[in-house]
Design a protein around this motif. Structure first.
Motif, PDB file in Angstrom:
ATOM      1  N   ALA A   3      26.754 -35.112  -0.878  1.00 32.66           N
ATOM      2  CA  ALA A   3      26.336 -34.404   0.586  1.00 32.66           C
ATOM      3  C   ALA A   3      25.215 -35.073   1.280  1.00 32.66           C
ATOM      4  CB  ALA A   3      26.077 -32.705   0.044  1.00 32.66           C
ATOM      5  N   ARG A   4      24.186 -35.468   0.416  1.00 30.73           N
ATOM      6  CA  ARG A   4      23.182 -36.227   1.068  1.00 30.73           C
ATOM      7  C   ARG A   4      23.573 -37.601   1.814  1.00 30.73           C
ATOM      8  NH1 ARG A   4      18.827 -36.775  -3.241  1.00 30.73           N
ATOM      9  NH2 ARG A   4      17.746 -37.710  -1.582  1.00 30.73           N
ATOM     10  N   VAL A   5      24.307 -38.407   1.254  1.00 34.20           N
ATOM     11  CA  VAL A   5      24.889 -39.229   2.001  1.00 34.20           C
ATOM     12  C   VAL A   5      25.704 -39.017   3.003  1.00 34.20           C
ATOM     13  CG1 VAL A   5      26.379 -41.334   1.701  1.00 34.20           C
ATOM     14  CG2 VAL A   5      24.805 -40.745  -0.481  1.00 34.20           C
ATOM     15  N   LEU A   6      26.631 -38.094   3.027  1.00 30.67           N
ATOM     16  CA  LEU A   6      27.256 -37.555   4.186  1.00 30.67           C
ATOM     17  C   LEU A   6      26.538 -37.184   5.226  1.00 30.67           C
ATOM     18  CD1 LEU A   6      30.465 -35.555   2.647  1.00 30.67           C
ATOM     19  CD2 LEU A   6      30.400 -37.643   4.052  1.00 30.67           C
TER      20      LEU A   6
ATOM     21  N   GLY B 142      33.409 -30.760   7.922  1.00 30.06           N
ATOM     22  CA  GLY B 142      32.273 -30.779   9.027  1.00 30.06           C
ATOM     23  C   GLY B 142      31.842 -29.386   9.117  1.00 30.06           C
ATOM     24  N   GLU B 143      32.358 -28.416   8.796  1.00 27.79           N
ATOM     25  CA  GLU B 143      31.820 -27.161   8.646  1.00 27.79           C
ATOM     26  C   GLU B 143      30.489 -26.941   7.825  1.00 27.79           C
ATOM     27  OE1 GLU B 143      35.288 -24.013   9.472  1.00 27.79           O
ATOM     28  OE2 GLU B 143      34.956 -24.642   7.434  1.00 27.79           O
ATOM     29  N   ILE B 144      30.526 -27.663   6.535  1.00 32.72           N
ATOM     30  CA  ILE B 144      29.335 -27.543   5.779  1.00 32.72           C
ATOM     31  C   ILE B 144      28.361 -28.236   6.405  1.00 32.72           C
ATOM     32  CG2 ILE B 144      28.610 -28.493   3.576  1.00 32.72           C
ATOM     33  CD1 ILE B 144      30.411 -25.700   3.515  1.00 32.72           C
ATOM     34  N   LEU B 145      28.827 -29.760   6.780  1.00 35.71           N
ATOM     35  CA  LEU B 145      27.863 -30.604   7.316  1.00 35.71           C
ATOM     36  C   LEU B 145      27.129 -29.719   8.717  1.00 35.71           C
ATOM     37  CD1 LEU B 145      29.342 -34.114   7.444  1.00 35.71           C
ATOM     38  CD2 LEU B 145      27.665 -33.189   5.914  1.00 35.71           C
ATOM     39  N   ALA B 146      27.722 -29.136   9.338  1.00 36.74           N
ATOM     40  CA  ALA B 146      26.980 -28.451  10.555  1.00 36.74           C
ATOM     41  C   ALA B 146      26.092 -27.391   9.994  1.00 36.74           C
ATOM     42  CB  ALA B 146      28.270 -27.882  11.024  1.00 36.74           C
ATOM     43  N   LEU B 147      26.573 -26.623   8.709  1.00 31.64           N
ATOM     44  CA  LEU B 147      25.690 -25.720   8.285  1.00 31.64           C
ATOM     45  C   LEU B 147      24.272 -26.350   7.813  1.00 31.64           C
ATOM     46  CD1 LEU B 147      28.236 -23.332   6.460  1.00 31.64           C
ATOM     47  CD2 LEU B 147      26.571 -22.882   8.366  1.00 31.64           C
ATOM     48  N   LEU B 148      24.512 -27.618   7.068  1.00 30.25           N
ATOM     49  CA  LEU B 148      23.150 -28.156   6.614  1.00 30.25           C
ATOM     50  C   LEU B 148      22.556 -28.795   7.880  1.00 30.25           C
ATOM     51  CD1 LEU B 148      24.983 -29.945   3.705  1.00 30.25           C
ATOM     52  CD2 LEU B 148      23.435 -28.170   3.477  1.00 30.25           C
ATOM     53  N   ALA B 149      23.261 -29.344   8.714  1.00 30.17           N
ATOM     54  CA  ALA B 149      22.442 -30.013   9.772  1.00 30.17           C
ATOM     55  C   ALA B 149      22.002 -29.145  10.732  1.00 30.17           C
ATOM     56  CB  ALA B 149      23.138 -31.035  10.279  1.00 30.17           C
ATOM     57  N   GLY B 150      22.534 -27.984  10.830  1.00 34.72           N
ATOM     58  CA  GLY B 150      22.367 -27.007  12.244  1.00 34.72           C
ATOM     59  C   GLY B 150      22.671 -27.528  13.347  1.00 34.72           C
ATOM     60  N   ALA B 151      23.825 -28.411  13.195  1.00 37.07           N
ATOM     61  CA  ALA B 151      24.469 -28.882  14.655  1.00 37.07           C
ATOM     62  C   ALA B 151      25.982 -28.883  14.337  1.00 37.07           C
ATOM     63  CB  ALA B 151      24.074 -30.191  14.836  1.00 37.07           C
ATOM     64  N   THR B 152      26.807 -29.269  15.727  1.00 41.32           N
ATOM     65  CA  THR B 152      28.176 -29.175  15.307  1.00 41.32           C
ATOM     66  C   THR B 152      28.504 -30.774  15.517  1.00 41.32           C
ATOM     67  OG1 THR B 152      28.527 -27.134  16.572  1.00 41.32           O
ATOM     68  CG2 THR B 152      30.315 -28.627  16.428  1.00 41.32           C
TER      69      THR B 152
END
Length: 83
Positions: free
Chosen positions: A1-4, A72-82
């Protein structure tokens, strides 16, 4: 997840940059990116002498308990962006 997350932040990041940012070896970063590419989550494209990475945000996570959430949904949650 961190690499993504690193790739999502900078799709043109070098493996050296990813490794340094995460405190891992370049070899580890290479292995993780290669596994993500093999699984289809990341597409690697040549851009001159460098690679650019594209996250396949529409793909579901591999765990059946993920309730069909996409990468994408998980990355958006982690990053706080779409993405």
């Amino acid at each position: 997840a961190r690499v993504l997350m690193c790739i999502a932040h900078d799709p043109g990041a070098r493996l050296r940059d990813i490794a340094a940012g995460l405190g891992i070896t370049e070899r580890s970063a290479y292995s993780i990116v290669a596994e993500l590419a093999e699984a289809g989550y990341v597409v690697k494209q040549k851009d001159g002498r460098r690679n650019r990475y594209q996250i396949q945000a529409h793909l579901p996570l591999p765990e059946p308990t993920s309730r069909e959430r996409t990468v994408g949904e998980i990355l958006a949650l982690l990053a706080g962006a779409t993405l």
